[in-house]
Scaffold this motif. Sequence first.
Motif, mmCIF file in Angstrom:
data_model
loop_
_atom_site.group_PDB
_atom_site.id
_atom_site.type_symbol
_atom_site.label_atom_id
_atom_site.label_comp_id
_atom_site.label_asym_id
_atom_site.label_seq_id
_atom_site.Cartn_x
_atom_site.Cartn_y
_atom_site.Cartn_z
ATOM 1 N N TYR A 3 -10.022 32.096 14.312
ATOM 2 C CA TYR A 3 -11.435 32.289 15.080
ATOM 3 C C TYR A 3 -12.564 31.332 14.368
ATOM 4 O O TYR A 3 -13.189 30.529 15.236
ATOM 5 C CB TYR A 3 -11.909 33.617 14.940
ATOM 6 N N LEU A 4 -12.474 31.247 12.931
ATOM 7 C CA LEU A 4 -13.469 30.340 12.442
ATOM 8 C C LEU A 4 -13.408 28.814 12.590
ATOM 9 O O LEU A 4 -14.127 28.127 13.066
ATOM 10 C CB LEU A 4 -13.532 30.535 10.913
ATOM 11 N N GLU A 5 -11.861 28.510 12.507
ATOM 12 C CA GLU A 5 -11.732 27.147 12.780
ATOM 13 C C GLU A 5 -11.938 26.621 14.367
ATOM 14 O O GLU A 5 -12.011 25.271 14.402
ATOM 15 C CB GLU A 5 -9.935 26.799 12.464
ATOM 16 N N LYS A 6 -11.772 27.361 15.104
ATOM 17 C CA LYS A 6 -11.782 27.233 16.698
ATOM 18 C C LYS A 6 -13.312 27.061 16.991
ATOM 19 O O LYS A 6 -13.683 25.989 17.659
ATOM 20 C CB LYS A 6 -11.035 28.251 17.477
ATOM 21 N N GLU A 7 -14.152 27.886 16.355
ATOM 22 C CA GLU A 7 -15.737 28.049 16.683
ATOM 23 C C GLU A 7 -16.344 27.262 15.863
ATOM 24 O O GLU A 7 -17.668 26.975 16.302
ATOM 25 C CB GLU A 7 -15.970 29.575 17.003
ATOM 26 N N LEU A 66 -15.127 39.724 14.248
ATOM 27 C CA LEU A 66 -14.119 38.646 14.660
ATOM 28 C C LEU A 66 -13.341 38.123 13.504
ATOM 29 O O LEU A 66 -12.334 37.671 13.657
ATOM 30 C CB LEU A 66 -14.769 37.869 15.595
ATOM 31 N N ILE A 67 -14.059 37.707 12.663
ATOM 32 C CA ILE A 67 -13.399 37.346 11.383
ATOM 33 C C ILE A 67 -12.431 38.043 10.469
ATOM 34 O O ILE A 67 -11.239 37.745 10.400
ATOM 35 C CB ILE A 67 -14.460 36.808 10.069
ATOM 36 N N GLU A 68 -12.779 39.548 10.707
ATOM 37 C CA GLU A 68 -11.957 40.383 9.973
ATOM 38 C C GLU A 68 -10.606 40.444 10.965
ATOM 39 O O GLU A 68 -9.345 40.827 10.515
ATOM 40 C CB GLU A 68 -12.539 41.471 9.961
#
Length: 231
Positions: A201-205, A193-195
């Motif tokens: 994705y990372l900032e949201k989760e 998902l990061i890729e």
Amino acid sequence: MMSRATWTTVLAGLVLAGCAGNTLEAPKVRPSRSDQAAQGKQAASGKQNSAESFQVVMETSQGKVVIEVIPEWAPLGAARFRELVEDGFFDGCRFFRVVPNFVVQFGINGDPAVHSKWDKKISDDPVTQSNKRGTLTFATSGPNTRTSQLFISLKDNARLDGMGFSPFARIVSGMEAVDKITSEYGERPRQPLIEQQGNVYLEKEFPNMDYVKTAKVEGTDKDGKADKTQN
């Protein structure tokens, strides 16, 4: 002390790094002549640069980290790291995997398009140094699969030496900043998902995740050119 099951989990994480599939190791296939030629060029390039160590200054959300890159340890890995730094690849990268008393892992760019650009595998270097606390090493998905993901050892990880993980650099200043990188999210972030989604994705989760602000070769400007202000 880690149990055998725990070690299996964390080591599998390092081997799987950078691999969107589910296999633990890339298929073993005989390299084509063109691949062999490319690997030969990589080795020649690495030997040419092997004598010149350099430093990379990495500003992180926890403070400044100074990295000494020693091409003699692992010339191909050192050369790839410099290419990534000079391209600005690590700017904004999150420390997406933190296993206390083991490793901090990073090296997936926050922009999927940029990350895809660097999905270029390099050949392995022989392991000439131990994965001691503060060393930097490329993660892999099997033999000759290093791309952009790295890990910093938080302790002496000699068990990794025999698995082909070849350190190419060491932290000479700022290890205390590395020690403060949050382990709040452990190994929860999903690398595929990061890729695919990057920092969105990372900032949201995982809003509290630490990250690299900037990284540059010491003595150069933000574009990787020689800094004329330095004597």
